[in-house]
Structure formats: structure tokens, C-alpha cells
Design a protein around this motif. Structure first.
Motif, PDB file in Angstrom:
ATOM      1  N   VAL A  56       0.872  -1.168   0.000  1.00 16.37           N
ATOM      2  CA  VAL A  56       0.000   0.000   0.000  1.00 16.37           C
ATOM      3  C   VAL A  56       0.915   1.226   0.000  1.00 16.37           C
ATOM      4  N   TYR A  57       1.034   1.860  -1.184  1.00 22.03           N
ATOM      5  CA  TYR A  57       1.982   2.954  -1.409  1.00 22.03           C
ATOM      6  C   TYR A  57       3.378   2.427  -1.106  1.00 22.03           C
ATOM      7  N   ASN A  58       4.028   2.894  -0.054  1.00 25.89           N
ATOM      8  CA  ASN A  58       5.382   2.430   0.257  1.00 25.89           C
ATOM      9  C   ASN A  58       5.407   1.589   1.527  1.00 25.89           C
ATOM     10  N   ARG A  59       4.243   1.069   1.871  1.00 25.44           N
ATOM     11  CA  ARG A  59       4.154   0.281   3.109  1.00 25.44           C
ATOM     12  C   ARG A  59       3.556  -1.081   2.784  1.00 25.44           C
ATOM     13  N   TYR A  60       4.006  -2.066   3.550  1.00 26.24           N
ATOM     14  CA  TYR A  60       3.463  -3.411   3.391  1.00 26.24           C
ATOM     15  C   TYR A  60       2.485  -3.715   4.537  1.00 26.24           C
ATOM     16  N   TYR A  61       1.443  -4.478   4.198  1.00 27.46           N
ATOM     17  CA  TYR A  61       0.495  -4.953   5.201  1.00 27.46           C
ATOM     18  C   TYR A  61       0.384  -6.463   5.064  1.00 27.46           C
ATOM     19  N   ARG A  62       0.126  -7.102   6.202  1.00 29.28           N
ATOM     20  CA  ARG A  62      -0.063  -8.561   6.179  1.00 29.28           C
ATOM     21  C   ARG A  62      -1.297  -8.914   6.998  1.00 29.28           C
ATOM     22  N   LYS A  63      -1.820 -10.093   6.708  1.00 24.05           N
ATOM     23  CA  LYS A  63      -3.066 -10.503   7.345  1.00 24.05           C
ATOM     24  C   LYS A  63      -2.973 -11.979   7.726  1.00 24.05           C
ATOM     25  N   PRO A  64      -2.150 -12.277   8.764  1.00 27.83           N
ATOM     26  CA  PRO A  64      -2.020 -13.685   9.163  1.00 27.83           C
ATOM     27  C   PRO A  64      -3.277 -14.181   9.868  1.00 27.83           C
ATOM     28  N   GLU A  65      -3.537 -15.452   9.739  1.00 27.41           N
ATOM     29  CA  GLU A  65      -4.650 -16.053  10.448  1.00 27.41           C
ATOM     30  C   GLU A  65      -4.188 -16.435  11.860  1.00 27.41           C
ATOM     31  N   LEU A  66      -4.938 -15.970  12.843  1.00 27.96           N
ATOM     32  CA  LEU A  66      -4.587 -16.288  14.231  1.00 27.96           C
ATOM     33  C   LEU A  66      -5.209 -17.605  14.665  1.00 27.96           C
ATOM     34  N   CYS A  80      -4.318  -1.319  18.904  1.00 21.81           N
ATOM     35  CA  CYS A  80      -3.392  -0.188  18.841  1.00 21.81           C
ATOM     36  C   CYS A  80      -2.431  -0.294  17.664  1.00 21.81           C
ATOM     37  N   ASP A  81      -2.215  -1.511  17.138  1.00 18.80           N
ATOM     38  CA  ASP A  81      -1.255  -1.685  16.042  1.00 18.80           C
ATOM     39  C   ASP A  81      -1.877  -2.393  14.845  1.00 18.80           C
ATOM     40  N   GLY A  82      -3.189  -2.432  14.742  1.00 22.12           N
ATOM     41  CA  GLY A  82      -3.834  -3.080  13.603  1.00 22.12           C
ATOM     42  C   GLY A  82      -5.307  -3.320  13.877  1.00 22.12           C
ATOM     43  N   VAL A  83      -5.864  -4.280  13.158  1.00 23.85           N
ATOM     44  CA  VAL A  83      -7.273  -4.636  13.328  1.00 23.85           C
ATOM     45  C   VAL A  83      -7.390  -6.144  13.285  1.00 23.85           C
ATOM     46  N   ARG A  84      -8.077  -6.694  14.307  1.00 25.98           N
ATOM     47  CA  ARG A  84      -8.431  -8.112  14.227  1.00 25.98           C
ATOM     48  C   ARG A  84      -9.725  -8.247  13.438  1.00 25.98           C
ATOM     49  N   ILE A  85      -9.771  -9.249  12.568  1.00 27.77           N
ATOM     50  CA  ILE A  85     -10.935  -9.469  11.709  1.00 27.77           C
ATOM     51  C   ILE A  85     -11.564 -10.798  12.101  1.00 27.77           C
ATOM     52  N   LEU A  86     -12.767 -10.699  12.668  1.00 26.82           N
ATOM     53  CA  LEU A  86     -13.467 -11.886  13.121  1.00 26.82           C
ATOM     54  C   LEU A  86     -14.528 -12.274  12.103  1.00 26.82           C
ATOM     55  N   SER A  87     -14.515 -13.541  11.713  1.00 21.97           N
ATOM     56  CA  SER A  87     -15.557 -14.074  10.833  1.00 21.97           C
ATOM     57  C   SER A  87     -16.160 -15.306  11.491  1.00 21.97           C
ATOM     58  N   ASN A  88     -17.100 -15.911  10.816  1.00 19.40           N
ATOM     59  CA  ASN A  88     -17.709 -17.118  11.379  1.00 19.40           C
ATOM     60  C   ASN A  88     -16.704 -18.237  11.572  1.00 19.40           C
ATOM     61  N   SER A  89     -15.678 -18.257  10.734  1.00 19.29           N
ATOM     62  CA  SER A  89     -14.771 -19.409  10.728  1.00 19.29           C
ATOM     63  C   SER A  89     -13.357 -19.103  11.189  1.00 19.29           C
ATOM     64  N   SER A  90     -12.958 -17.821  11.257  1.00 17.49           N
ATOM     65  CA  SER A  90     -11.553 -17.542  11.566  1.00 17.49           C
ATOM     66  C   SER A  90     -11.395 -16.189  12.258  1.00 17.49           C
ATOM     67  N   MET A  91     -10.191 -16.027  12.804  1.00 17.21           N
ATOM     68  CA  MET A  91      -9.762 -14.750  13.379  1.00 17.21           C
ATOM     69  C   MET A  91      -8.446 -14.392  12.704  1.00 17.21           C
ATOM     70  N   GLU A  92      -8.418 -13.212  12.048  1.00 11.68           N
ATOM     71  CA  GLU A  92      -7.210 -12.743  11.367  1.00 11.68           C
ATOM     72  C   GLU A  92      -6.758 -11.432  12.002  1.00 11.68           C
ATOM     73  N   PHE A  93      -5.500 -11.091  11.714  1.00 13.24           N
ATOM     74  CA  PHE A  93      -4.955  -9.846  12.249  1.00 13.24           C
ATOM     75  C   PHE A  93      -4.311  -9.069  11.104  1.00 13.24           C
ATOM     76  N   LEU A  94      -4.940  -7.956  10.749  1.00  9.16           N
ATOM     77  CA  LEU A  94      -4.424  -7.106   9.681  1.00  9.16           C
ATOM     78  C   LEU A  94      -3.565  -6.019  10.309  1.00  9.16           C
ATOM     79  N   GLN A  95      -2.297  -5.974   9.919  1.00  9.48           N
ATOM     80  CA  GLN A  95      -1.384  -4.988  10.499  1.00  9.48           C
ATOM     81  C   GLN A  95      -0.336  -4.571   9.464  1.00  9.48           C
ATOM     82  N   ARG A  96       0.264  -3.430   9.725  1.00  8.18           N
ATOM     83  CA  ARG A  96       1.391  -3.001   8.910  1.00  8.18           C
ATOM     84  C   ARG A  96       2.589  -3.878   9.250  1.00  8.18           C
TER      85      ARG A  96
END
Length: 839
Positions: A13-23, A305-321
Motif C-alpha cells: 500500500v503505497y510504500n508500506r506493506y500490510y499482512r493478514k495472518p490467520e490467528l 493499537c497496532d492493527g485490526v483483528r478481523i473476526l468471521s464465522n470461521s476464523s480470526m485474522e490480524f491485519l497490520q502493517r
């Protein structure tokens, strides 16, 4: 290749990377987020789920009763309860900072639940206005909530600890707001909450003092940044505008594909904003094209404080820089020292000489490379990747002479704690930044509250922290949950763990046992409490007064002894109380000291019950004196009767013991004297007799001319003749009745001689009267001294010469030192005596 596989998961995203690992893969079953209201606590906290009663949903095999379920972040059920609370529809719920679930219903009632789905009493209310007008929307922040009513009025509860409610200024708009956002009090200039509302007239800011329009933007959805400096607004024409809170300088103004407002809007750290529609998640950042993520199931965004956790019916992910250190190592084509160090470890494992080449290339930057590997390991959720990065750091550290050696050890400790908390059974997926913000002590507290005592104890021990809090909470929880275990067996179980922590408060555990209805267990536990200051109060609270008195007296602490005394005094009958303290000398003495000052009647009862009659008599005597100090005890006051009765009672009690004969006689005479003095005051109408001595009473009677009364007192108290003469002589001299004095001297030969007559006249400065008695003095020395006192030098010299006392002549000469003629006379007589051989 490993670097390529890691970086392939990132999004630029522009000059920054983001990742979204599954917790986690969620472990719950049959949970559809679209059918439920969901509240997720930050910092990897629990998830509360309850069926949304504002939606019509199809029930499958489930009960028609609504249940409030609480899961950890991995979907493991922690607790559940049936929702039976009155007050109408559930409008909103959220977790407070101390992980209390706050639920606001339609009539403004606020219900609170702990993590075990137990209702916390008492309930609170948003006020009468909310009850009458109904709450239609509520917006939560860390420890407070703002509620909006149907009448478009705004009420704020700024702190769930105090539960105080205030009304904010009322906006002059009739239609309900399109959206509401809150700027927390800690980020405002006034220190109170500020509320942003989107209306057809633009964005308004409300607080307690007033309403002001801050921007003309027609906003349909708003979110305030984590630091309170920026506001993200989704406008009516489908644009995302990010502005500062003064709305003076837009940072982002990006058009979106849909003009429909998103279901959720959330900040991802401080770098980007997430917008969620029912099948698409869009991330918008400055100077960058929006990034889209597609989902085929409903989502809940949980800002951290450092990203967003994404909760769905089947998983929990963490979107962060992607952290800078991770980017240096795993970015495709990276030649940074950290990447080369990581690559060197790979070559080293494959026994390749390329490892040495890499180390030579980064020799100068090796400490920075080691630090980057350690930091990147801390940001990883994958344990194998953590291990690889720490091995790379350890490999590089072997070639560093000036690197801080304990950095790897510290990171290993931190990661072990984090990995233990991230385990699905525990379900607290903290990042290292969240962990540092939360602190280890708070994490341990949350583990304790979730009844994860073993893990909390191991973390406390591993980090060298105080284990007392963990063991105490475990012991209390064990007592609560072990109703079927006998007291003796449970005591052994508790002591086995409590002894692990020195200085732990057994009294606190015992208090909980007593509160849980296990008084016998409480009594056994408190026996192990070494501190009397904690042991004694608890013994009193559980009804063990005898033991409490023993422990208090053994401690020697007078405050504790008094505490027990006063407690028993209030709880037990008087005789039982007396019996308890009588055998304890310290308690008995302290009670006596206190009661002498404040509780005479009670102390008399105590002395009577223990057979100490003389002590009762002394108290009665003291009370009589206290009555004598009363200003009413004069001039015929009725207080004289009670005084005399008390003294007579004291005489009666003293007479019953052989050891107090003197006190008995003294009390008898005191009562007799008081009665006579009272009669004298009544007859003379002068309050000058009571509480004076026998001698003073006689003297006063003579001065007043009441010789009959004086003789009566003399006769009643068997005053000796000598004492009688002394008193009468000086009384008549005081009265200056010289004729009476002369007649008194001639009644018979005074048993005290005539010297008191002389002294009385001289003291009254009546030298002429004194001359009547000086010649009658038998002893020439007394006669000489008497003449000297009235200034008659020649007569004094003659009397001294008769005494043939040279020393007396010397003293008399000094008396007349100012008189030369008199001095000459004394010198002549002294010389004559010396010539005669008289000293």
C-alpha cells in the motif's frame, strides 16, 4: 525461497506493506455473526455473542431462549447464561477496560456481566429521560458510553466505575443523527467527552457546555483514530475523508465504489482506515490506491493499537502493517544486513561457505542485524519463524563483541509468555506491541479472572513477579467451586499451595471462606495467619471471640485487645463478658483503665461480679468528688445527698474487708463531715464549708462567731486540745477579736503555751497585743526572739542574757544590724558571757 513465500502474503500500500495472518480457526459451532450482536474486547480479549432481537431469524435446533455466550478469541466457550433482563431490546454492548461486559437496553438500564457471564449488581440507569424516551443508539469507548434517545437527546456515562450520568448539550436538529462518534476525554482540551454527530446540516460537536458546527461534510459513518487526532468520515456521495479533529486539513479524500454507507468503519493502527460492506473489506491509506479483500461471510472489525483483528464465522485474522524489521529481512530482494544474517543462518544449516561470506559483508552492521532479527521475532505469530529468527540473532551475536547479551534472553521470555497466552485454549492473541501496552501484570490479572490460574502462576514465576495475587485468587475460587469437598480435605489442598508464597494473607482466604458459608474452614485457615493484625479482626467476624481474645493478648498489641474488648462488650451479656476478660490480665487491665474514664457503672458491675468490693468503694468515693466539682453542689443543692450516700456506701463496702480499716474509718468521717458542713452552709447561707478540712471548718466557724458549731465539730471528730487551741488562737486573730483572745488565754493554762498567741498577734501586726503574752513565755530564748520580732532590742537582750546563749545573741545582733546602739548592747553582753566562759 523462504523470504519469497513470506513476502508473498503481504500487500503493498503505497510504500508500506500490510499482512493478514490467520490467528485462529474458530472453534465455535453454529455461530453466525449476521444473526447476533457481537462485542469483542481489545487486546485479544473475550467475545460476547447474543442473538440480535432486532432481526427476524430462523431458529434451527436451538432454544427460543436468548443466551448470552462468552468465548475467547479462538471461539472456545468460556461461559453462557440465559438473557432474562427486562427493559426492552438490547441496544448495544461492549467490554470495559477491566473486561466487564456492559449491556445497555432500550429503557436506559445498564447491565454488567463478568467474563463468567455472572450479573454484577447493582444495575445502573442512564436516567429518567432515557427511560421515558427510549435509547435508540449507544456509542462506547474504553470506559464510558454515550446514549442517544428517540427525542435526539444525548446522555453520557463517562466512567463505568462511578456510573454517573450527565446530559450533553442538545443539538437544534429534529431528525436523528446519521452517525455518532466519540472523542475520548483523555484526548480533548476540556478533559470531558466530545461527541461528533453527522446530520443533514453537517458535522456537529457536542459537549456538556454547548453545540458547535465543525464541518459542512454530510457524513454517514465516522470513526475517531486511536490517538484522538483524526476523524474518518464516509460522506453521502461515497467518499472517505480523513481530517484532523479541527476539520482544517484533510489527509485523505478518496472516492469509493459504493455510495452506500459501510456496515463498519475502523482504523488500522494510525496508517489506514478499513471500510466493510457485506462482502468486501476495503483498506484506504494516504497516497495509495485502495486495497480490497473479499469475504463470503460476515465480519466484525476489532481495532487494536497496532492493527485490526478481523473476526468471521470461521476464523480470526490480524491485519497490520508489516514491522520495519520484518520488512528488512523478508522483503523480496532485500540486501539489508538483517536479511543477509538470516540468509547466512540458512547457509550455515546447509554447511555452505556462503554463510561466512555473508557475515563478512555485514561485519560492521552485525549488531544492527542481530537487533533486527530479535525485533522481527517478537512481531511474529508463527512459532517456527520465531525460532528461526532467534537462531539467526544468536548466530550473529556469536560474532559480536559489543552486543547486549541479554536481549535474546529477554525476547525469549516475552515470546514464551505470548505463545502461552495465544494457545487456543487460552485464546489471548496479543501482539508484542499490545503486550507492552497492556503490561505483564494486567495479562496475569486477566488470566486469573478467566480462571487460568496455572498459566498465570507459571508466568508470574517465570517473570519473577509476585505470585501472591494468583494463589490468593485460586484459593478463593477453589473454595467457591468445592462445596462437596469436606473442610479438612479442602484445607490440606489449600495449604499445600498457599505455603508456596511466603507472607501470603491466610486471613483474606479465610474471609472468603466465611463469606461462602464455610465458617469452620475459615476458622482453621485463620489459625495459619501469622499477623495478629489480620488474624484477630477475622476471628471476630466469624464469631470466634474467645480465640480472638487469646490471640490479641498474646500479641501484646493494646489496640487489638481493645478491638476485641469492645466487640465482645457489644455482643455478649455483661456477666459473660466479665468472665471472658477476668482470666486475661492484659484485657482486664485495659478494660479497667478505659472504664474508669468513661463507664463507671459498668466497671462497678465488673468489680462486684469479681468480688473486688474495695475497688467499687474507691469508685464511689471518686464519684462523690466528681459530684463535688459540680457548680450546683453548693448552697443547699440536692447533689449533696447523692454525694453523702456514695461515701456511706463506700464506707459500708470498705468495712467488709479487714485490709481496709483505715479507708472505712476515713469514709465514715468524711460522710459525717460533709453532713455537718452542709448543715452549716444551710444555716449560714454561705457556701464556704463543704469540702474543707476539719481544721478549716472549725476555724471558719470561730471566725463567723459560731462557737457552738465549732465545739460540735471538735467534739464529733475528737479534736485534741492542742489542735483546738492552735485553731482558735489563729481564728480569733484573723477576726481581730483581741479581747476574746485575751479571755481565751486566761481560761486555763494553754496546753500549747503562749507562743502561738504571740505569733498570731505579730502576724496581725499587733505588737501591743503581743506584749501581753511575751512576758508569759517561760523559755527566755523564745521570749528574746519574740521581743526581737516586735523590735524591742533592750528587752530582747535582757532575755537573751538570761538564757546565757552567745549564739542567740549573735543572731539577734544580725536582726538589729541597722541599729548601732542595739548592736553595741548585744556585743557588750556577748563579751560579758565570753569572759564568764559561756559559749
Amino acid at each position: 525461497m523462504a523470504n519469497v513465500s513470506v513476502a508473498a502474503e503481504w500487500q503493498l500500500v503505497y510504500n508500506r506493506y500490510y499482512r493478514k495472518p490467520e490467528l485462529y480457526q474458530m472453534r465455535w459451532k453454529h455461530i453466525d455473526l449476521s444473526r447476533n450482536k457481537v462485542a469483542c474486547a481489545p487486546f485479544g480479549g473475550p467475545i460476547a455473542v447474543i442473538r440480535d432481537d432486532s432481526k427476524i431469524v430462523q431458529l434451527y435446533a436451538e432454544s427460543a431462549l436468548r443466551k448470552l455466550r462468552i468465548f475467547n478469541s479462538a471461539g472456545v466457550l468460556i461461559s453462557e447464561t440465559v438473557w432474562k433482563n427486562p427493559g426492552g431490546r438490547l441496544i448495544g454492548m461492549s467490554w470495559s477496560e477491566n473486561q466487564t461486559l456492559i449491556c445497555v437496553v432500550q429503557d436506559g438500564t445498564v447491565y454488567r456481566y463478568n467474563i463468567h457471564a455472572e450479573l454484577i449488581e447493582p444495575n445502573a440507569s442512564m436516567g429518567k429521560e432515557c427511560f421515558e424516551e427510549n435509547v435508540v443508539e449507544c456509542v462506547f469507548w474504553g470506559n464510558g458510553v454515550v446514549c442517544v434517545t428517540e427525542a435526539n437527546r444525548y446522555f453520557c456515562m463517562a466512567d463505568f466505575a462511578t456510573m454517573k450520568v450527565c446530559e450533553l448539550a442538545r443539538p437544534e436538529v429534529e431528525e436523528p443523527p446519521h452517525c455518532v462518534a466519540v472523542i475520548e476525554p483523555k484526548y480533548t482540551m476540556t478533559g470531558s467527552v466530545e461527541v461528533l454527530i453527522g446530520t443533514d446540516a453537517g458535522i456537529l460537536m457536542l459537549d456538556e457546555d454547548g453545540v458547535q458546527k465543525v464541518d459542512d461534510t454530510l457524513s454517514q459513518k465516522m470513526a475517531v483514530s486511536p490517538n484522538g487526532n483524526f476523524v474518518a468520515c464516509f460522506t453521502h456521495d461515497g467518499r472517505l475523508v480523513v481530517n484532523n479533529t479541527n476539520f482544517s486539513s484533510p489527509v485523505i479524500d478518496e472516492s469509493c465504489e459504493s455510495a452506500l454507507p459501510p456496515e463498519q468503519i475502523a482504523w488500522c493502527g494510525m496508517d489506514s482506515v478499513l471500510l466493510y460492506w457485506n462482502d468486501m473489506l476495503v483498506m484506504v491509506a494516504p497516497q495509495a490506491e485502495p486495497v480490497q479483500y473479499f469475504y463470503d461471510e460476515p465480519l466484525v472489525l476489532i481495532p487494536e493499537c497496532d492493527g485490526v483483528r478481523i473476526l468471521s464465522n470461521s476464523s480470526m485474522e490480524f491485519l497490520q502493517r508489516v514491522p520495519a524489521s520484518t520488512e528488512q529481512i523478508f522483503a523480496i530482494g532485500s540486501t539489508s544486513p538483517a536479511a543477509l544474517l538470516h540468509d547466512a543462518l540458512d547457509h550455515f544449516d546447509r554447511r555452505s561457505a556462503k554463510a561466512d561470506e555473508n557475515l563478512r559483508l555485514i561485519r560492521a552492521s552485525l549488531p544492527k542485524a542481530v537487533e533486527a532479527c530479535i525485533d522481527a521475532a517478537g512481531h511474529e505469530f508463527d512459532i517456527s519463524r520465531q525460532r528461526t529468527l532467534l537462531r539467526a540473532a544468536s548466530y550473529g551475536q556469536a560474532f559480536c563483541s559489543n552486543f547486549q547479551r541479554d536481549r535474546i534472553q529477554e525476547m525469549c521470555k516475552t515470546l514464551r509468555v505470548l505463545n502461552a497466552a495465544r494457545d487456543p485454549e487460552i485464546g489471548i492473541p496479543l501482539s508484542i506491541q499490545q503486550y507492552k501496552s497492556l503490561t505483564a501484570s494486567v495479562l496475569i490479572g486477566r488470566l486469573i479472572n478467566a480462571n487460568c490460574h496455572l498459566l498465570a502462576l507459571r508466568i508470574s514465576e517465570y517473570l519473577g513477579m509476585n505470585q501472591e495475587v494468583v494463589i490468593m485468587h485460586w484459593a478463593c475460587s477453589k473454595i467457591t467451586a468445592s462445596l462437596a469437598i469436606p473442610d479438612v480435605t479442602l484445607l490440606e489442598i489449600l495449604l499445600d499451595k498457599l505455603k508456596l508464597c511466603k507472607g501470603i494473607s491466610y486471613a483474606a482466604v479465610a474471609a472468603h471462606a466465611d463469606k461462602s458459608g464455610r465458617r469452620k474452614l475459615a476458622a482453621m485457615l485463620v489459625e495459619h495467619e501469622p499477623r495478629s493484625s489480620k488474624q484477630v479482626p477475622l476471628l471476630l467476624s466469624i464469631g470466634e471471640e474467645d480465640t480472638a481474645l487469646v490471640k490479641a493478648t498474646e500479641s501484646g498489641d493494646t489496640d487489638l485487645v481493645y478491638l476485641v474488648i469492645f466487640h465482645i462488650w457489644q455482643k455478649r451479656p455483661a456477666l459473660e463478658f466479665f468472665g471472658m476478660i477476668q482470666t486475661r490480665s492484659l484485657a482486664c487491665d485495659l478494660f479497667t483503665v478505659y472504664a474508669r474514664c468513661y463507664k463507671h457503672e459498668f466497671l462497678k458491675d465488673f468489680f462486684l461480679s469479681t468480688g473486688q468490693l474495695q475497688e467499687v468503694a474507691f469508685l464511689l468515693w471518686k464519684e462523690s468528688w466528681e459530684l463535688g466539682k459540680n457548680s450546683m453542689a453548693s448552697n443547699g443543692s440536692a447533689l449533696h445527698g447523692p454525694r453523702i450516700k456514695r461515701i456511706e456506701k463506700a464506707h459500708s463496702l470498705f468495712s467488709e474487708t479487714k485490709e481496709h480499716t483505715f479507708e472505712s474509718k476515713a469514709a465514715e468521717e468524711h460522710a459525717k463531715l460533709l453532713r455537718i458542713q452542709h448543715e452549716l452552709e444551710v444555716s449560714t447561707k454561705q457556701a464556704i464549708f463543704v469540702d474543707s478540712s476539719i481544721s478549716d471548718t472549725i476555724r471558719t466557724c470561730i471566725v463567723l462567731g459560731n462557737h457552738r458549731a465549732a465545739m460540735k465539730v471538735k467534739t464529733e471528730f475528737k479534736v485534741s486540745e492542742k489542735r483546738w487551741y492552735w485553731l482558735k488562737v489563729f481564728a480569733l486573730a484573723t477576726k481581730r477579736d483581741w479581747d476574746a483572745l485575751e479571755r481565751f488565754s486566761k481560761e486555763k493554762r494553754p496546753p500549747i503555751g503562749y507562743r502561738p498567741f504571740v505569733e498570731a498577734c505579730v502576724d496581725a501586726d499587733e505588737k501591743g497585743e503581743a506584749l501581753k503574752y511575751i512576758p508569759k513565755l517561760v523559755d527566755p530564748r523564745e521570749r528574746a526572739e519574740a521581743y526581737a520580732r516586735i523590735g524591742m532590742a533592750k528587752e530582747a537582750a535582757d532575755a537573751a542574757s538570761q538564757a546565757k546563749d552567745g549564739e542567740l545573741l549573735g543572731r539577734l545582733k544580725l536582726t538589729f544590724a541597722q541599729n548601732a546602739a542595739a548592736s553595741s548592747i548585744f556585743d557588750t553582753l556577748r563579751d560579758r558571757l565570753s569572759f564568764q566562759g559561756v559559749s
